[in-house]
Enzyme design. Structure first.
Site, PDB file in Angstrom:
ATOM      1  N   GLU A 165      26.299  45.951  45.186  1.00 40.72           N
ATOM      2  CA  GLU A 165      25.320  44.883  45.366  1.00 40.72           C
ATOM      3  C   GLU A 165      25.138  44.428  46.808  1.00 40.72           C
ATOM      4  O   GLU A 165      25.257  43.226  47.114  1.00 40.72           O
ATOM      5  CB  GLU A 165      25.661  43.686  44.465  1.00 40.72           C
ATOM      6  CG  GLU A 165      25.529  44.012  42.998  1.00 40.72           C
ATOM      7  CD  GLU A 165      25.543  42.792  42.082  1.00 40.72           C
ATOM      8  OE1 GLU A 165      25.796  41.677  42.552  1.00 40.72           O
ATOM      9  OE2 GLU A 165      25.275  42.970  40.871  1.00 40.72           O
ATOM     10  N   GLU A 369      26.826  47.627  35.685  1.00 44.07           N
ATOM     11  CA  GLU A 369      27.127  46.274  35.209  1.00 44.07           C
ATOM     12  C   GLU A 369      25.983  45.787  34.325  1.00 44.07           C
ATOM     13  O   GLU A 369      24.810  46.018  34.648  1.00 44.07           O
ATOM     14  CB  GLU A 369      27.306  45.271  36.360  1.00 44.07           C
ATOM     15  CG  GLU A 369      28.607  45.426  37.104  1.00 44.07           C
ATOM     16  CD  GLU A 369      28.792  44.404  38.227  1.00 44.07           C
ATOM     17  OE1 GLU A 369      28.339  43.252  38.068  1.00 44.07           O
ATOM     18  OE2 GLU A 369      29.366  44.787  39.257  1.00 44.07           O
TER      19      GLU A 369
HETATM   20  C1  BGP Z   1      27.669  40.743  39.968  1.00 44.85           C
HETATM   21  C2  BGP Z   1      28.922  41.214  40.666  1.00 44.85           C
HETATM   22  C3  BGP Z   1      30.189  41.110  39.891  1.00 44.85           C
HETATM   23  C4  BGP Z   1      30.206  40.050  38.819  1.00 44.85           C
HETATM   24  C5  BGP Z   1      28.888  39.805  38.135  1.00 44.85           C
HETATM   25  C6  BGP Z   1      28.835  38.561  37.291  1.00 44.85           C
HETATM   26  O1  BGP Z   1      26.809  40.148  40.898  1.00 44.85           O
HETATM   27  O2  BGP Z   1      28.807  42.557  41.076  1.00 44.85           O
HETATM   28  O3  BGP Z   1      31.259  41.095  40.778  1.00 44.85           O
HETATM   29  O4  BGP Z   1      31.030  39.009  39.007  1.00 44.85           O
HETATM   30  O5  BGP Z   1      27.805  39.766  39.015  1.00 44.85           O
HETATM   31  O6  BGP Z   1      28.607  37.467  38.116  1.00 44.85           O
HETATM   32  P1  BGP Z   1      29.432  36.127  38.027  1.00 44.85           P
HETATM   33  O7  BGP Z   1      30.854  36.527  38.161  1.00 44.85           O
HETATM   34  O8  BGP Z   1      28.972  35.295  39.159  1.00 44.85           O
HETATM   35  O9  BGP Z   1      29.126  35.540  36.709  1.00 44.85           O
END
Ligand code: BGP
Length: 469
Positions: A165, A369
């Site tokens: 990201e 993801e």
């Molecule tokens: C993405 C990232 C992750 C993860 C996910 C969920 O942006 O790659 O590392 O954490 O989002 O986001 P959050 O943890 O803020 O809910």
């Protein structure tokens, strides 16, 4: 298109799950690990830090056995740069190499394909102190770190992801904790850092192909479909602007080695154009990814901005559009429900996103993801009835199958997250995993692992190769 007869998932489809080192491992200062920018960042009040996280560093065998029980074909995780190079470069830390040696062996022992993210937000703090990504020396440090990874793990790791990201670090880095608070002209500087990350990524792709001819490597941005708030032409144009700035800037560079023209025009307009050194564009053009990995949680909706400063919305959340006066402003989508954290839920947008990416680049896609953050309840008898998570994933997998039926080439799905871990800025209470980790924000309890309902559900999704949703 409803596709009454859907195409089945390919036989070798990589069903799996995802994590990142700093969010799951803990052991933040053990066995020679150096501090990362995340370790040094300020955490929002009321949320835990990443010092212990899910204690995966000490419990990885148990965790991987559970992934294997679910039937994982692949496991996507990241290597902590600061375990390999505590200072970002210089001396290699043997203990760090040993840890990932054991981890990778354990994953493979269970017949699971390791998919490695080289860098997931946790830049070594020692590099940040020397300017971080503003300093071109970080490009060399990253390349050297990649070389070490390819040398040590390349015999067992076939899939590599360059940077997790990058677009979110540029657009929402403050929420994630990656932006240096001392930056004087943050926006301009961030686009300079962005350029350096592009060059670093290109170098990693070229190096990987040179050192490991059988391996595959690709970028891993967060890509989502962008809707205009209405059919008003100015809103459509704003959506077009934002899609270029948020999505295509990153993928056009990774795939074609060039700056997207709309994104570049935006950088010029705002005075954010980076300094490009001689030779950079050649490096960028000569590197090619083998696939595109991307993360998807929600779509985004934007409207035209007349240039008012109020069009900027600093909620401090990476999935709520910030907006730029005169370019676009965030809007909410009245057709979508929101999760507990205000993120819109949009499975159909997932299908559109898959189509859009494939349409533009014609490279195989893997979803690294996708998932639902929620406050789970641990009930009597170690039960977690996370039916909402099952529903979220079912709807997204269904749309992914429809995209496959549209002719989109998708070779894997690794939802976030394989196991509960600490969210980027909302603590451990915002859970995503198939496996519950018994701890609270500040009470570590016994950290025991408990299978959620979604664990059993996902297991049968995998064993039926996506036929039983
Ligand atoms: C993405 C990232 C992750 C993860 C996910 C969920 O942006 O790659 O590392 O954490 O989002 O986001 P959050 O943890 O803020 O809910």
């Amino acid at each position: 298109m409803k596709h009454e007869r859907r195409k089945p998932f390919p036989n070798d489809f990589l069903w799996g799950g995802s994590t990142s080192a700093y969010q799951v491992e803990g052991a933040w200062n053990e066995d020679g690990k150096g501090p990362s920018v995340i370790d040094m960042a300020k955490y929002p009040e009321g949320t835990t830090d990443f010092k212990v996280a899910s204690d995966h560093y000490h419990r990885y065998k148990e965790d991987i056995a559970l992934f294997a029980e679910m039937g994982f074909k692949a496991y996507r995780f990241s290597i902590a740069w600061t375990r390999i190079y505590p200072n970002g470069d210089g001396e290699v830390n043997r203990k760090g190499i040993e840890f990932y040696d054991q981890l990778i062996n354990e994953i493979r022992k269970h017949g699971i394909e390791p998919i490695v993210t080289i860098y997931h937000f946790d830049l070594p703090y020692a590099l940040q102190e020397k300017g971080g990504w503003s300093n071109r020396a970080t490009i060399d440090a990253y390349e050297n770190y990649c070389k070490t990874l390819f040398e040590h793990f390349g015999d067992r790791v076939k899939y590599w992801l360059t940077i997790n990201e990058q677009n979110m670090m540029i657009l929402h880095g403050e929420a994630i904790g990656t932006v240096d608070p001392n930056l004087k002209n943050p926006k301009k500087e961030l686009y300079q850092q962005n350029h350096h990350m592009f060059v670093a990524q290109a170098k990693a792709m070229a190096l990987c192909h040179q050192m490991l001819p059988d391996a595959k490597i690709g970028p891993a941005p967060n890509i989502v479909t962008i809707y205009p708030a209405s059919s008003k032409p100015e809103d459509v144009l704003a959506a077009n602007n934002y899609a270029a700035i948020r999505n295509w800037l990153y993928l056009d560079m990774a795939v074609y080695g060039r700056y997207n023209n709309i994104a570049w025009a935006y950088l010029e307009e705002k005075g954010y154009t980076p300094t490009i050194l001689e030779g950079d564009m050649e490096i960028l053009q000569n590197a090619k990814p083998d696939f595109i990995a991307f993360n998807y949680y929600t779509s985004q909706t934007v409207a035209a901005s007349e240039g008012n400063e109020e069009d900027v919305n600093q909620t401090g959340d990476q999935h709520i559009t910030v907006g730029e006066p005169g370019v676009y402003k965030g809007a909410s989508n009245p057709h979508l429900k929101k999760n507990e954290f205000g993120w819109e839920i949009d499975p159909v947008g997932f299908r559109t996103t898959l189509r859009e990416i494939y349409d533009r680049y014609h490279l195989p896609l893997i979803v690294t993801e996708n998932g639902l953050g929620a406050i789970d309840q641990l009930e009597e008898g170690d039960v977690i009835n996370d039916t909402y998570r099952i529903e979220f994933l079912r709807n997204h997998i269904e749309q992914m199958q429809l995209a496959i039926s549209d002719g989109v080439e998708v070779f894997g799905f690794c939802p976030w997250s394989a196991i509960d871990l600490v969210s980027t800025h909302q603590g451990i209470s915002k859970r995503y995993g198939f496996i519950y980790v018994n701890r609270d924000e500040f009470d570590l309890k016994d950290l025991r692992r408990i299978r959620k309902q979604s664990f059993y559900w996902y297991k049968q999704v995998i064993s039926s190769n996506g036929a039983n949703l």
